[in-house]
Motif scaffolding. Structure first.
Motif, PDB file in Angstrom:
ATOM      1  N   LEU A   4       0.831  -1.199   0.000  1.00  0.00           N
ATOM      2  CA  LEU A   4       0.000   0.000   0.000  1.00  0.00           C
ATOM      3  C   LEU A   4       0.867   1.251   0.000  1.00  0.00           C
ATOM      4  CD1 LEU A   4      -3.233   0.847   0.736  1.00  0.00           C
ATOM      5  CD2 LEU A   4      -1.975   1.781   2.678  1.00  0.00           C
ATOM      6  N   PHE A   5       1.942   1.212   0.785  1.00  0.00           N
ATOM      7  CA  PHE A   5       2.848   2.356   0.856  1.00  0.00           C
ATOM      8  C   PHE A   5       3.471   2.626  -0.511  1.00  0.00           C
ATOM      9  CE2 PHE A   5       7.101   4.122   1.446  1.00  0.00           C
ATOM     10  CZ  PHE A   5       6.824   5.242   2.205  1.00  0.00           C
ATOM     11  N   GLU A   6       3.946   1.594  -1.150  1.00  0.00           N
ATOM     12  CA  GLU A   6       4.591   1.761  -2.460  1.00  0.00           C
ATOM     13  C   GLU A   6       3.612   2.324  -3.491  1.00  0.00           C
ATOM     14  OE1 GLU A   6       6.174  -2.047  -3.390  1.00  0.00           O
ATOM     15  OE2 GLU A   6       7.611  -2.038  -1.720  1.00  0.00           O
ATOM     16  N   LYS A   7       2.364   1.941  -3.390  1.00  0.00           N
ATOM     17  CA  LYS A   7       1.367   2.359  -4.377  1.00  0.00           C
ATOM     18  C   LYS A   7       0.825   3.760  -4.115  1.00  0.00           C
ATOM     19  CE  LYS A   7      -2.960   0.764  -6.496  1.00  0.00           C
ATOM     20  NZ  LYS A   7      -4.019  -0.300  -6.474  1.00  0.00           N
ATOM     21  N   HIS A   8       0.660   4.128  -2.844  1.00  0.00           N
ATOM     22  CA  HIS A   8      -0.099   5.342  -2.535  1.00  0.00           C
ATOM     23  C   HIS A   8       0.675   6.426  -1.779  1.00  0.00           C
ATOM     24  CE1 HIS A   8      -3.852   3.833  -4.104  1.00  0.00           C
ATOM     25  NE2 HIS A   8      -3.763   2.748  -3.365  1.00  0.00           N
ATOM     26  N   HIS A   9       1.941   6.188  -1.442  1.00  0.00           N
ATOM     27  CA  HIS A   9       2.666   7.238  -0.717  1.00  0.00           C
ATOM     28  C   HIS A   9       2.882   8.462  -1.606  1.00  0.00           C
ATOM     29  CE1 HIS A   9       6.328   9.421   0.650  1.00  0.00           C
ATOM     30  NE2 HIS A   9       5.677   9.346   1.786  1.00  0.00           N
ATOM     31  N   GLN A  10       2.612   9.629  -1.033  1.00  0.00           N
ATOM     32  CA  GLN A  10       2.884  10.889  -1.713  1.00  0.00           C
ATOM     33  C   GLN A  10       3.447  11.876  -0.709  1.00  0.00           C
ATOM     34  OE1 GLN A  10       0.034  12.435  -4.538  1.00  0.00           O
ATOM     35  NE2 GLN A  10       0.381  14.537  -3.867  1.00  0.00           N
ATOM     36  N   SER A  11       4.522  12.530  -1.074  1.00  0.00           N
ATOM     37  CA  SER A  11       5.145  13.507  -0.191  1.00  0.00           C
ATOM     38  C   SER A  11       4.248  14.731  -0.032  1.00  0.00           C
ATOM     39  CB  SER A  11       6.503  13.926  -0.758  1.00  0.00           C
ATOM     40  OG  SER A  11       7.010  15.038  -0.053  1.00  0.00           O
ATOM     41  N   GLY A  12       4.306  15.327   1.149  1.00  0.00           N
ATOM     42  CA  GLY A  12       3.567  16.561   1.388  1.00  0.00           C
ATOM     43  C   GLY A  12       4.280  17.801   0.868  1.00  0.00           C
ATOM     44  N   VAL A  13       5.474  17.613   0.305  1.00  0.00           N
ATOM     45  CA  VAL A  13       6.261  18.761  -0.151  1.00  0.00           C
ATOM     46  C   VAL A  13       5.523  19.550  -1.231  1.00  0.00           C
ATOM     47  CG1 VAL A  13       8.388  19.460  -1.328  1.00  0.00           C
ATOM     48  CG2 VAL A  13       8.470  17.753   0.504  1.00  0.00           C
ATOM     49  N   SER A  14       4.832  18.849  -2.133  1.00  0.00           N
ATOM     50  CA  SER A  14       4.125  19.555  -3.213  1.00  0.00           C
ATOM     51  C   SER A  14       3.036  20.466  -2.642  1.00  0.00           C
ATOM     52  CB  SER A  14       3.522  18.559  -4.202  1.00  0.00           C
ATOM     53  OG  SER A  14       2.599  17.697  -3.545  1.00  0.00           O
ATOM     54  N   ILE A  15       2.338  20.005  -1.604  1.00  0.00           N
ATOM     55  CA  ILE A  15       1.329  20.844  -0.954  1.00  0.00           C
ATOM     56  C   ILE A  15       2.004  22.025  -0.257  1.00  0.00           C
ATOM     57  CG2 ILE A  15      -0.423  20.921   0.869  1.00  0.00           C
ATOM     58  CD1 ILE A  15      -1.104  18.047   0.208  1.00  0.00           C
ATOM     59  N   ARG A  16       3.112  21.756   0.411  1.00  0.00           N
ATOM     60  CA  ARG A  16       3.854  22.824   1.096  1.00  0.00           C
ATOM     61  C   ARG A  16       4.266  23.910   0.100  1.00  0.00           C
ATOM     62  NH1 ARG A  16       8.924  24.477   3.086  1.00  0.00           N
ATOM     63  NH2 ARG A  16       8.978  24.753   5.353  1.00  0.00           N
ATOM     64  N   ASN A  17       4.798  23.491  -1.027  1.00  0.00           N
ATOM     65  CA  ASN A  17       5.228  24.456  -2.035  1.00  0.00           C
ATOM     66  C   ASN A  17       4.049  25.267  -2.580  1.00  0.00           C
ATOM     67  OD1 ASN A  17       7.845  23.548  -1.721  1.00  0.00           O
ATOM     68  ND2 ASN A  17       7.802  22.215  -3.511  1.00  0.00           N
ATOM     69  N   HIS A  18       2.906  24.580  -2.778  1.00  0.00           N
ATOM     70  CA  HIS A  18       1.707  25.261  -3.268  1.00  0.00           C
ATOM     71  C   HIS A  18       1.240  26.321  -2.261  1.00  0.00           C
ATOM     72  CE1 HIS A  18      -2.243  25.735  -5.245  1.00  0.00           C
ATOM     73  NE2 HIS A  18      -2.726  25.779  -4.010  1.00  0.00           N
ATOM     74  N   LEU A  19       1.246  25.964  -0.983  1.00  0.00           N
ATOM     75  CA  LEU A  19       0.801  26.903   0.050  1.00  0.00           C
ATOM     76  C   LEU A  19       1.694  28.137   0.086  1.00  0.00           C
ATOM     77  CD1 LEU A  19       0.004  24.410   2.968  1.00  0.00           C
ATOM     78  CD2 LEU A  19      -1.642  25.538   1.469  1.00  0.00           C
ATOM     79  N   ILE A  20       2.999  27.925   0.110  1.00  0.00           N
ATOM     80  CA  ILE A  20       3.938  29.042   0.186  1.00  0.00           C
ATOM     81  C   ILE A  20       3.799  29.948  -1.036  1.00  0.00           C
ATOM     82  CG2 ILE A  20       6.393  29.640   0.173  1.00  0.00           C
ATOM     83  CD1 ILE A  20       6.850  27.096   1.884  1.00  0.00           C
TER      84      ILE A  20
END
Length: 328
Positions: free
Chosen positions: A201-217
């Protein structure tokens, strides 16, 4: 205060995550996809007297915040009594709980009256069908009604947890942002964490929160200053939003540097880390009030062995089979 709990890296522990059951009635894909299955044969979960001795020891050593976790903590029939007990302990300023929200609409007021000060509700999707797919339960409307009831009961802010899942809810950021525009909700995106039972499940669905962080900033969100008993979220606010966004990114470098929390499981074991390799038995020292000095000494002694990091970024998942096992 007897002594401040502190480890060998000068991290002080103001925050106790106290599990009172590992039973849960949801079947979330990232935690208990096959439903709850008892994995222990013993005398049962900690009694309210044993829980009181845990909280007392931590309060005497500088802990000011207790979060009640599970499983689903409200499945305990004595849950309201547990709230009252914890909130009455000298030194405890915040009593929080993490819940799937299925009983919240009915009990929000009584829980607040009993001393609950902070509330986290899991809502992994704002689409009822996706919510059902992720949680295994068709309870979206009941959970949302529970959040409304929490505001009616006087909670000034509700934290909402959403586990970030690639190809499932990862495209819902715009919908979540619209939802918190005029509501005092702190929406916390939690990166999927690899546990012993969930490798595929981790391999299939893990996504970093960095993209959201960058969008917010990039869109004018500003990071708030962290208080000493706060959890691990990086929290962002925006002048045009009543709500806030929190990001919990355990794979981020130096994530563990600000660790301020310890865990005690529903079976009475002290865990240095959600992803640690072992638990330390405390239950034998929870039978009488006069054992507190020895209990504190055992906890403090174990802090010398608390590791600097959880090493998740190196593929280490510890002994945790799933997040409900020691309170997520």
């Amino acid at each position: 205060m007897t002594v401040q709990f502190e480890d060998s890296y000068s991290r002080k522990f103001y925050y106790l995550r106290l599990s009172i059951t590992d039973v849960c009635n949801f079947r979330c894909t990232y935690c208990l996809p096959d439903g709850y299955k008892p994995a222990h044969k013993n005398s049962g979960f900690l009694s309210i007297d044993e829980l009181k001795r845990v909280v007392s020891a931590f309060a005497h050593c500088g802990t000011s915040k207790v979060r009640i976790t599970g499983g689903e903590p409200s499945l305990r029939k004595d849950f309201t009594d547990i709230l009252s007990m914890i909130s009455s302990q000298e030194g405890i300023e915040k009593v929080a709980m993490t819940t799937n929200g299925y009983r919240l609409a009915k009990h929000a007021q009584s829980w607040r009256d009993a001393g609950l000060t902070n509330l986290n509700v899991s809502v992994d999707s704002l689409d009822a069908r996706m919510f059902h797919q992720i949680t295994g339960e068709n309870k979206f409307r009941e959970v949302m009604a529970g959040i409304d009831a929490a505001f009616d009961a006087g909670f000034e802010q509700v934290k909402v947890n959403a586990v970030l899942l690639k190809d499932l809810n990862s495209s819902e950021l715009p919908a979540f942002l619209r939802w918190i525009k005029d509501k005092p909700i702190q929406l916390r995106f939690i990166e999927l964490m690899q546990t012993g039972d969930m490798n595929s499940l981790f391999e299939k669905h893990h996504q970093s929160g960095v993209s959201i962080r960058n969008h917010l900033i990039a869109n004018g969100w500003l990071m708030k200053v962290r208080e000493r008993s706060d959890g691990p979220a990086e929290v962002f606010c925006h002048p045009d939003y009543v709500g806030e966004i929190g990001l919990i990114m355990p794979y981020k470098k130096d994530f563990c540097d600000s660790c301020n929390r310890l865990r005690v499981s529903a079976l009475g074991k002290l865990h240095m880390c959600l992803f640690g390799d072992y638990g330390v038995e405390l239950r034998d020292l929870l039978q009488e009030d006069k054992q507190e000095v020895e209990l504190i000494a055992r906890i403090q002694g174990q802090l010398a062995d608390k590791k600097q990091s959880h090493f998740l970024d190196q593929g280490h998942t510890g002994m945790t089979p799933h997040l409900a096992s020691i309170g997520g």
